[in-house]
Scaffold this motif. Sequence first.
Motif, PDB file in Angstrom:
ATOM      1  N   LYS A  38      -4.619  29.363 -26.309  1.00 68.08           N
ATOM      2  CA  LYS A  38      -3.964  31.287 -26.462  1.00 68.08           C
ATOM      3  C   LYS A  38      -5.152  32.074 -25.246  1.00 68.08           C
ATOM      4  CE  LYS A  38      -1.828  30.446 -30.219  1.00 68.08           C
ATOM      5  NZ  LYS A  38      -1.671  31.137 -31.622  1.00 68.08           N
ATOM      6  N   GLN A  39      -6.230  31.550 -24.985  1.00 65.48           N
ATOM      7  CA  GLN A  39      -7.824  32.557 -25.175  1.00 65.48           C
ATOM      8  C   GLN A  39      -7.585  32.288 -23.019  1.00 65.48           C
ATOM      9  OE1 GLN A  39      -9.474  34.983 -25.742  1.00 65.48           O
ATOM     10  NE2 GLN A  39      -8.232  34.099 -28.040  1.00 65.48           N
ATOM     11  N   GLU A  40      -6.760  30.575 -22.795  1.00 68.07           N
ATOM     12  CA  GLU A  40      -6.618  30.922 -21.279  1.00 68.07           C
ATOM     13  C   GLU A  40      -5.758  32.150 -20.902  1.00 68.07           C
ATOM     14  OE1 GLU A  40      -6.388  27.483 -18.058  1.00 68.07           O
ATOM     15  OE2 GLU A  40      -6.268  26.934 -19.778  1.00 68.07           O
ATOM     16  N   ILE A  41      -4.304  31.501 -21.257  1.00 65.93           N
ATOM     17  CA  ILE A  41      -3.474  33.136 -21.271  1.00 65.93           C
ATOM     18  C   ILE A  41      -3.841  34.112 -21.080  1.00 65.93           C
ATOM     19  CG2 ILE A  41      -0.847  33.023 -22.256  1.00 65.93           C
ATOM     20  CD1 ILE A  41      -0.583  30.334 -23.221  1.00 65.93           C
ATOM     21  N   LYS A  42      -4.250  34.799 -22.108  1.00 71.35           N
ATOM     22  CA  LYS A  42      -4.718  35.675 -22.220  1.00 71.35           C
ATOM     23  C   LYS A  42      -5.919  36.128 -21.319  1.00 71.35           C
ATOM     24  CE  LYS A  42      -4.157  35.651 -27.642  1.00 71.35           C
ATOM     25  NZ  LYS A  42      -5.186  36.823 -28.941  1.00 71.35           N
ATOM     26  N   SER A  43      -6.507  34.907 -20.710  1.00 70.32           N
ATOM     27  CA  SER A  43      -7.293  35.755 -19.639  1.00 70.32           C
ATOM     28  C   SER A  43      -6.356  35.959 -18.072  1.00 70.32           C
ATOM     29  CB  SER A  43      -8.313  34.867 -19.441  1.00 70.32           C
ATOM     30  OG  SER A  43      -9.245  34.792 -18.324  1.00 70.32           O
ATOM     31  N   ILE A  44      -5.456  35.016 -17.972  1.00 69.18           N
ATOM     32  CA  ILE A  44      -4.666  34.972 -17.151  1.00 69.18           C
ATOM     33  C   ILE A  44      -3.811  36.471 -17.160  1.00 69.18           C
ATOM     34  CG2 ILE A  44      -2.575  33.604 -16.408  1.00 69.18           C
ATOM     35  CD1 ILE A  44      -3.493  31.329 -16.498  1.00 69.18           C
ATOM     36  N   LEU A  45      -3.095  36.392 -18.358  1.00 71.98           N
ATOM     37  CA  LEU A  45      -2.523  37.977 -18.599  1.00 71.98           C
ATOM     38  C   LEU A  45      -3.667  39.565 -18.302  1.00 71.98           C
ATOM     39  CD1 LEU A  45       0.016  36.890 -21.318  1.00 71.98           C
ATOM     40  CD2 LEU A  45       0.789  37.239 -18.589  1.00 71.98           C
ATOM     41  N   ASN A  46      -4.363  39.251 -18.530  1.00 77.51           N
ATOM     42  CA  ASN A  46      -5.565  40.467 -18.615  1.00 77.51           C
ATOM     43  C   ASN A  46      -4.927  41.400 -20.007  1.00 77.51           C
ATOM     44  OD1 ASN A  46      -7.816  41.244 -17.989  1.00 77.51           O
ATOM     45  ND2 ASN A  46      -7.101  42.511 -16.388  1.00 77.51           N
ATOM     46  N   VAL A  47      -4.614  40.925 -21.002  1.00 83.17           N
ATOM     47  CA  VAL A  47      -4.310  42.059 -22.447  1.00 83.17           C
ATOM     48  C   VAL A  47      -4.273  41.399 -23.437  1.00 83.17           C
ATOM     49  CG1 VAL A  47      -2.621  43.530 -20.942  1.00 83.17           C
ATOM     50  CG2 VAL A  47      -1.760  41.106 -21.803  1.00 83.17           C
ATOM     51  N   ASP A  48      -4.738  41.841 -24.163  1.00 84.72           N
ATOM     52  CA  ASP A  48      -4.686  41.241 -26.202  1.00 84.72           C
ATOM     53  C   ASP A  48      -3.348  40.939 -26.066  1.00 84.72           C
ATOM     54  OD1 ASP A  48      -5.515  40.431 -28.324  1.00 84.72           O
ATOM     55  OD2 ASP A  48      -5.651  41.938 -28.637  1.00 84.72           O
ATOM     56  N   PHE A  49      -2.999  39.437 -25.522  1.00 85.29           N
ATOM     57  CA  PHE A  49      -1.307  40.021 -26.021  1.00 85.29           C
ATOM     58  C   PHE A  49      -1.533  38.431 -27.418  1.00 85.29           C
ATOM     59  CE2 PHE A  49       2.069  35.955 -24.886  1.00 85.29           C
ATOM     60  CZ  PHE A  49       2.898  36.961 -24.701  1.00 85.29           C
ATOM     61  N   SER A  50       0.032  38.714 -28.000  1.00 85.50           N
ATOM     62  CA  SER A  50       0.216  38.354 -29.295  1.00 85.50           C
ATOM     63  C   SER A  50       1.674  38.066 -29.041  1.00 85.50           C
ATOM     64  CB  SER A  50      -0.277  38.990 -30.707  1.00 85.50           C
ATOM     65  OG  SER A  50       0.811  40.167 -30.311  1.00 85.50           O
ATOM     66  N   GLY A  51       2.523  37.610 -27.965  1.00 83.47           N
ATOM     67  CA  GLY A  51       4.161  36.890 -28.077  1.00 83.47           C
ATOM     68  C   GLY A  51       4.358  35.968 -28.113  1.00 83.47           C
ATOM     69  N   PHE A  52       2.807  34.428 -28.848  1.00 79.78           N
ATOM     70  CA  PHE A  52       3.544  33.406 -28.915  1.00 79.78           C
ATOM     71  C   PHE A  52       4.085  32.905 -29.929  1.00 79.78           C
ATOM     72  CE2 PHE A  52      -0.827  33.954 -27.314  1.00 79.78           C
ATOM     73  CZ  PHE A  52      -0.990  33.734 -26.036  1.00 79.78           C
ATOM     74  N   TYR A  53       5.624  32.170 -29.385  1.00 77.66           N
ATOM     75  CA  TYR A  53       6.056  31.347 -29.867  1.00 77.66           C
ATOM     76  C   TYR A  53       6.757  29.505 -29.720  1.00 77.66           C
ATOM     77  CZ  TYR A  53       7.171  36.255 -31.298  1.00 77.66           C
ATOM     78  OH  TYR A  53       7.963  37.178 -31.816  1.00 77.66           O
ATOM     79  N   SER A  54       6.848  28.884 -30.726  1.00 75.16           N
ATOM     80  CA  SER A  54       7.012  28.122 -30.284  1.00 75.16           C
ATOM     81  C   SER A  54       8.169  27.558 -31.186  1.00 75.16           C
ATOM     82  CB  SER A  54       5.707  27.027 -31.031  1.00 75.16           C
ATOM     83  OG  SER A  54       5.962  26.732 -32.171  1.00 75.16           O
TER      84      SER A  54
END
Length: 87
Positions: A38-54
């Motif tokens: 999740k931290q890696e994805i947030k870093s790539i997106l360069n935002v505080d992202f919380s839209g993770f679903y599985s």
Amino acid sequence: MSKISFPIHLQDKIFEIKYDSDIVSKIVSYFPFSESEKQEIKSILNVDFSGFYSIFTDTVSDEEWNQTKDQIKKRFNDELFDIDKKS
């Protein structure tokens, strides 16, 4: 629309990415991402992202995922596409 590129080790675990006005609004993975993913994805997106679903709620190790991912993807896609045929 500008699509985000993720490294293969993350892209492989992603079922779907939803966009809203060229911004990633939702990422659906087969199994929940680890906190480091999740931290890696947030870093790539360069935002505080919380839209993770599985799709599945179980957590699996990378070793388990690598051993079963092809079967899981095939079975899931086969069953998903067969829904229309069963009705």
